[in-house]
Design a protein around this motif. Structure first.
Motif, short mmCIF file in Angstrom:
data_model
loop_
_atom_site.label_atom_id
_atom_site.label_comp_id
_atom_site.label_asym_id
_atom_site.label_seq_id
_atom_site.Cartn_x
_atom_site.Cartn_y
_atom_site.Cartn_z
N HIS A 1 26.33 35.52 62.91
CA HIS A 1 25.78 34.75 64.02
C HIS A 1 25.80 35.52 65.33
N CYS A 2 26.61 36.56 65.42
CA CYS A 2 26.70 37.33 66.67
C CYS A 2 25.65 38.44 66.72
N CYS B 1 32.59 29.73 57.79
CA CYS B 1 33.12 28.39 57.97
C CYS B 1 32.23 27.41 57.22
N CYS C 1 30.92 24.82 58.29
CA CYS C 1 29.84 24.31 59.15
C CYS C 1 28.63 25.23 59.15
N PHE D 1 28.84 28.61 60.25
CA PHE D 1 29.09 29.77 61.11
C PHE D 1 29.55 30.95 60.27
N CYS E 1 37.03 28.58 64.16
CA CYS E 1 35.57 28.61 64.24
C CYS E 1 35.15 28.19 65.66
N ASP F 1 32.27 27.17 66.60
CA ASP F 1 31.30 26.07 66.57
C ASP F 1 31.96 24.71 66.36
N CYS F 2 32.84 24.61 65.36
CA CYS F 2 33.42 23.30 65.02
C CYS F 2 34.93 23.23 65.24
N GLU F 3 35.56 24.34 65.59
CA GLU F 3 36.98 24.44 65.90
C GLU F 3 37.90 24.20 64.69
#
Length: 69
Positions: free
Chosen positions: A21-22, A33, A35, A37, A59, A61-63
């Motif tokens: 994603h980066c 993850c 989710c 990510f 993560c 995005d969703c922690e």
């Protein structure tokens, strides 16, 4: 009685595709993850200060907390 008829069929896993994603590049492995990510090891090292405290990573995005396995 045939023992083979009662065994569950075991298939091969579908090959997992990874896209960081980066850096947006397709990689052979990414930390992932549930989710969705994904982050490659190179980008993870650059961002480790904000995502990891040693044996775990969080993560962004969703922690969710994940073990480094």
């Amino acid at each position: 009685m045939d023992d083979q008829a009662n065994k569950p069929v075991r298939g091969r896993r579908r090959k997992k595709e990874f896209r960081c994603h980066c850096c947006k590049e397709e990689k052979p492995f990414c930390w992932s993850c549930g989710c969705g990510f994904q982050i490659c090891p190179d980008c993870f090292e650059e961002n480790k200060w904000g995502m990891s405290n040693g044996p775990t990573w969080i993560c962004p995005d969703c922690e969710r907390v994940h073990m480094m396995e």
